[in-house]
Design a protein around this motif. Structure first.
Motif, mmCIF file in Angstrom:
data_model
loop_
_atom_site.group_PDB
_atom_site.id
_atom_site.type_symbol
_atom_site.label_atom_id
_atom_site.label_comp_id
_atom_site.label_asym_id
_atom_site.label_seq_id
_atom_site.Cartn_x
_atom_site.Cartn_y
_atom_site.Cartn_z
ATOM 1 N N TYR A 1 10.567 14.207 -8.894
ATOM 2 C CA TYR A 1 10.270 14.429 -7.728
ATOM 3 C C TYR A 1 11.086 15.244 -6.774
ATOM 4 O O TYR A 1 12.286 14.910 -6.621
ATOM 5 N N CYS B 1 0.014 10.011 6.306
ATOM 6 C CA CYS B 1 -0.244 10.381 4.923
ATOM 7 C C CYS B 1 -1.227 11.631 5.061
ATOM 8 O O CYS B 1 -2.194 11.501 5.674
ATOM 9 N N ARG C 1 16.060 6.858 1.066
ATOM 10 C CA ARG C 1 14.695 7.641 1.251
ATOM 11 C C ARG C 1 14.813 8.386 2.500
ATOM 12 O O ARG C 1 15.353 7.931 3.500
ATOM 13 N N LYS D 1 11.595 9.464 -1.977
ATOM 14 C CA LYS D 1 11.960 8.140 -2.168
ATOM 15 C C LYS D 1 13.214 7.901 -3.284
ATOM 16 O O LYS D 1 13.140 9.079 -4.191
ATOM 17 N N GLY E 1 8.635 12.521 2.797
ATOM 18 C CA GLY E 1 9.641 11.437 2.597
ATOM 19 C C GLY E 1 10.136 11.020 1.150
ATOM 20 O O GLY E 1 9.539 10.028 0.886
ATOM 21 N N TRP F 1 11.808 1.689 10.543
ATOM 22 C CA TRP F 1 12.730 1.830 9.469
ATOM 23 C C TRP F 1 14.143 1.363 9.972
ATOM 24 O O TRP F 1 14.151 1.271 11.155
ATOM 25 N N TYR G 1 0.841 -1.206 0.070
ATOM 26 C CA TYR G 1 -0.146 -0.195 0.044
ATOM 27 C C TYR G 1 0.957 1.154 0.043
ATOM 28 O O TYR G 1 1.351 1.755 1.105
ATOM 29 N N ASN G 2 1.283 1.528 -1.308
ATOM 30 C CA ASN G 2 2.291 2.660 -1.307
ATOM 31 C C ASN G 2 1.768 3.762 -2.080
ATOM 32 O O ASN G 2 1.187 3.788 -3.063
ATOM 33 N N ASP H 1 9.293 1.073 -1.682
ATOM 34 C CA ASP H 1 9.298 1.828 -0.471
ATOM 35 C C ASP H 1 10.350 3.136 -0.564
ATOM 36 O O ASP H 1 10.788 3.775 0.434
ATOM 37 N N PHE I 1 4.068 6.187 -4.713
ATOM 38 C CA PHE I 1 5.221 6.293 -5.238
ATOM 39 C C PHE I 1 4.837 6.598 -6.858
ATOM 40 O O PHE I 1 4.723 5.616 -7.618
ATOM 41 N N TYR I 2 4.533 7.648 -7.074
ATOM 42 C CA TYR I 2 3.842 8.169 -8.208
ATOM 43 C C TYR I 2 4.646 7.929 -9.614
ATOM 44 O O TYR I 2 4.311 8.007 -10.825
ATOM 45 N N GLU I 3 6.146 7.831 -9.405
ATOM 46 C CA GLU I 3 6.963 7.375 -10.494
ATOM 47 C C GLU I 3 6.573 6.008 -11.261
ATOM 48 O O GLU I 3 6.653 5.549 -12.379
#
Ligand SMILES: Nc1nc2c(c(=O)[nH]1)N[C@H]1C(S)=C(S)[C@@H](COP(=O)(O)O)O[C@H]1N2
Ligand SMILES: [Mo]
Length: 320
Positions: free
Chosen positions: A195, A141, A229, A242, A240, A151, A82-83, A224, A85-87
């Motif tokens: 980004y 978010c 990141r 990435k 945050g 992390w 469930y991420n 992630d 990461f628009y790239e």
């Protein structure tokens, strides 16, 4: 230093003392894989990065006392499926599917701008700047969901101390890799690529701010933000950034991806603040992934004690 082919990288460079393959794991799996035990004992130092896959992606780290200890950790499955990461697409399940073959080794981060010692560092050299630590943090978010993530990383201030900012370095600007061939999201209109993100120097120096290279005991999965990141637990998740390739120390507040895209909706600071609503929805509550009830969102995401003093005297309604 130039980007080297993985074959040219010596083991000493890719595997610093504080982060090496969990040798017992390696030997165990090497046995299963049919590699002789004696050989396995002799050769870890000589293994190529490809072969280290046998030993898994386990990291060695210390447990930090800056961790948030009183909350249930979000399962690995959720943290990696469930991420945002628009790239790799705008839907939550797209990064896991589409970043599978993303190449994160070799990888170099260039660090420069107003610093005494600009440098290009590979991930291993970056990890050597400080012992790896596990930091369990609440993450929030801007869309209204949250997770608790263990992390693994180093404090960003270890990097900053190593490069020694000059007096003009008031802000730190970050950039993600620009590679439309690998990143399908960069081939369509939307955010301006690469980004970008930014922090004020004192925010970057705050002990809570880390550069993460792993989570749940392992190297970062691609979705992630592998291989490195930013994690800033008192700010909304989009801070945050990435898959970082560039960190620069600049005089003026740098442009950031979401602020450039929609300045009225996403500010530069983006501190978690239940009293400042997003123009299209409230920020007073959140849903922890895995739960159904809504929780109250806490000021600075619950980290006020460690960070509030950085904003004393600032109008947080205006500087959202
Ligand atoms: N390069 C890049 N970094 C990014 C994003 C992105 O689209 N591209 N999304 C951000 C947003 S909106 C969030 S909530 C977090 C999500 O991190 P996670 O998927 O590891 O939970 O990553 C942030 N970092
Ligand atoms: Mo987000």
């Amino acid at each position: 230093m130039l980007i080297k082919k993985s074959a040219d990288i010596k083991y000493s460079e890719i595997t610093p003392k504080n982060v090496y393959l969990n040798r017992r794991d390696f030997i165990a799996t090497a046995g299963v894989a049919g590699i002789g035990l004696a050989a396995a004992k002799l050769v870890p130092e000589m293994l190529s990065p490809e072969l280290t896959a046998f030993g898994g992606n386990k990291l060695q780290f210390n447990k930090s006392d800056l961790s948030t200890m009183d909350e249930e950790i979000t399962p690995f499955k959720d943290v990696t499926s469930y991420n945002n990461f628009y790239e790799f697409g705008t839907k939550k399940d797209e990064p896991a599917a589409k970043a599978k073959d993303f190449q994160t080794s070799p990888w170099t981060v260039s660090i420069g701008g107003n610093v005494k010692h600009p440098q290009k560092l590979d991930i291993a050299s970056l990890m050597k700047l400080s012992p790896l630590e596990e930091r369990i943090y609440r993450m929030r978010c801007v869309e209204g969901w949250s997770m608790v993530i263990p992390w693994i990383g180093i404090p960003l201030n270890a990097v900053i101390k190593a490069v020694e900012p000059k007096p003009k370095a008031n802000f730190v600007a970050f950039e993600t890799l620009l590679d439309p061939r690998q990143m399908p999201g960069q081939r369509v209109r939307g955010l301006s690529w690469p980004y970008t993100e930014g922090l004020r120097l004192d925010e970057a120096m705050n002990p809570l701010t880390i550069l993460a290279v792993g989570l749940h005991g392992e190297r970062l999965p691609n979705q992630d933000g592998a291989p490195i990141r930013l994690v800033v637990p008192w700010k909304y998740g989009f801070k945050g950034i990435k898959s970082i390739v560039k960190i620069s120390f600049v005089e003026k507040q740098p442009p950031t991806a979401w602020n450039t895209f929609a300045p009225k909706e996403y500010g530069f600071y983006s501190n978690v603040n239940p009293n400042v609503d997003h123009p299209r929805w409230a920020q007073s509550s959140e849903r922890r992934i895995g739960e159904f009830r809504r929780r109250k969102t806490l000021m600075f995401n619950g980290y006020a004690e460690q960070v509030a003093q950085m904003y004393s005297g600032m109008d947080l309604q205006k500087n959202y």
